[in-house]
Design an enzyme around this catalytic site. Structure first.
Site, PDB file in Angstrom:
ATOM      1  N   ARG A   1       8.513   4.778   1.716  1.00  0.00           N
ATOM      2  CA  ARG A   1       9.190   5.299   2.917  1.00  0.00           C
ATOM      3  C   ARG A   1       9.803   6.687   2.694  1.00  0.00           C
ATOM      4  NH1 ARG A   1      10.647  -0.531   3.868  1.00  0.00           N
ATOM      5  NH2 ARG A   1       9.698  -1.086   5.846  1.00  0.00           N
TER       6      ARG A   1
ATOM      7  N   GLY B   1       0.802  -1.218   0.000  1.00  0.00           N
ATOM      8  CA  GLY B   1       0.000   0.000   0.000  1.00  0.00           C
ATOM      9  C   GLY B   1       0.835   1.269   0.000  1.00  0.00           C
TER      10      GLY B   1
ATOM     11  N   VAL C   1      11.328   3.153 -10.707  1.00  0.00           N
ATOM     12  CA  VAL C   1      10.899   4.502 -11.116  1.00  0.00           C
ATOM     13  C   VAL C   1      11.580   5.489 -10.170  1.00  0.00           C
ATOM     14  CG1 VAL C   1       8.930   6.054 -11.426  1.00  0.00           C
ATOM     15  CG2 VAL C   1       8.700   3.628 -11.983  1.00  0.00           C
TER      16      VAL C   1
ATOM     17  N   SER D   1       9.762   5.390  -3.307  1.00  0.00           N
ATOM     18  CA  SER D   1       9.529   4.426  -2.231  1.00  0.00           C
ATOM     19  C   SER D   1       8.469   4.991  -1.300  1.00  0.00           C
ATOM     20  CB  SER D   1      10.831   4.211  -1.450  1.00  0.00           C
ATOM     21  OG  SER D   1      10.551   3.621  -0.198  1.00  0.00           O
TER      22      SER D   1
ATOM     23  N   GLY E   1       5.913   4.154  -8.770  1.00  0.00           N
ATOM     24  CA  GLY E   1       6.588   2.863  -8.971  1.00  0.00           C
ATOM     25  C   GLY E   1       5.569   1.733  -9.042  1.00  0.00           C
ATOM     26  N   HIS E   2       4.594   1.771  -8.111  1.00  0.00           N
ATOM     27  CA  HIS E   2       3.532   0.750  -8.143  1.00  0.00           C
ATOM     28  C   HIS E   2       2.667   0.934  -9.395  1.00  0.00           C
ATOM     29  CE1 HIS E   2       4.229   1.156  -3.652  1.00  0.00           C
ATOM     30  NE2 HIS E   2       4.400  -0.126  -3.841  1.00  0.00           N
TER      31      HIS E   2
END
Ligand code: PAF
Length: 283
Positions: free
Chosen positions: A189, A33, A178, A187, A38-39
């Site tokens: 994070r 999540g 990405v 990321s 990137g996702h």
């Protein structure tokens, strides 16, 4: 068209079985999540290669140690649904912790060799947690194709091993990292970074690039290549390096001298303030 949300393994099995019976190909993107570009790239790639795309959102407690950020891992359910939809995903598999790990759950998958170094060394137990949850997610969603980001390089090797060793009937695809315009790998994070740390964080990309360029110009001595990364990173003493090392890309072996035609991966991990950052580049 809005996405379908599935919360139980039983319903997920039934839906995947029915899609397979209809002859549809299923692409799967597992995530924790707080989705970002990137996702989105993973979901878009899956959508371009499959009839149906399932995305899972599950923050897997098994892959965090007691000192890591499980309890504060960022969440954004509405934002995740929007990104899945915009990226042409169709189904969100969104199980609870109890659904994935009921009280009597006790299985753990250990991959061996490839998990002993790099991330595995600094995060003991992490890859057992990843392998266990990825096996459960693949068995729940029954995809033909599964998509993972190159950003978690060692994870891709671990999952490749898992799929081969357990004869899981699914092909794995690795999608390039990405990056932000200044090179920082996207990321979930990154949201933890303070403004100044965000600016400083580009040094990781520069260090990887310096070592990779030295390799492309003919340097084959592993320790010298590692020194390129360490020297670049030393300009930012606040970055607490865990590793800045290169290895054979397919095995993570660390020979003294790489063969002329070796494919090599350059890997960096460390803490900038309270944020743990990892990144890599392949020759
Ligand atoms: O890469 C991740 O986000 C996680 O490790 C994964 C593959 C979703 C397993 O929890």
């Amino acid at each position: 068209m809005s996405i379908i949300i599935i919360k139980t393994v039983k319903e997920m099995h039934a839906l995947s079985d029915s899609l397979r019976m209809q002859g549809k190909t299923i692409g799967f993107v597992p995530t924790m999540g707080f989705l970002h570009e990137g996702h989105a790239a993973l979901i878009q790639k899956a959508a371009s290669e499959n009839d149906i795309v399932i995305v899972s959102v599950f923050v897997n407690p098994l892959q965090f140690s007691a000192t890591e950020d499980y309890g504060i891992y960022p969440k954004n359910f509405e934002g995740d649904c929007a990104i899945i939809e915009q990226s042409h995903g169709n189904i969100l598999f969104y199980p609870t912790k109890d659904e994935m790990y009921p009280a009597n759950f006790s299985t753990s998958i250990s991959i061996g060799n490839i998990t002993n170094t790099f991330e595995g060394f600094f995060r003991p137990g992490h890859f057992e947690g990843v392998a266990t949850v990825v096996a459960k997610l693949l068995l729940s969603t029954k995809p033909h194709h599964a998509y993972f980001g190159q950003k978690d390089y060692q994870q891709t090797l671990v999952i490749q091993r898992l799929i081969q060793d357990l004869h899981i009937d699914c092909s794995m695809h690795i999608v390039p990292t990405v990056r932000e315009d200044d090179g920082l790998a996207k990321s979930s994070r990154n949201v933890y970074l303070q403004k100044e740390e965000r600016e400083q964080s580009t040094i990781i990309f520069k260090a990887l690039l310096n070592a990779k360029n030295a390799f492309l110009q003919g340097e084959r001595n592993r320790l010298i290549l590692n020194t390129y990364m360490h020297e670049t990173l030393s300009a930012l003493p606040q970055f607490d390096i865990q590793y800045a090392s290169c290895a054979e890309a397919e095995t993570l072996h660390e020979p003294d001298i790489f063969e002329e035609k070796s494919k090599v991966v350059f890997l960096i991990a460390g803490y900038l303030g309270k944020t743990r950052l990892i990144d890599n580049m392949v020759s």
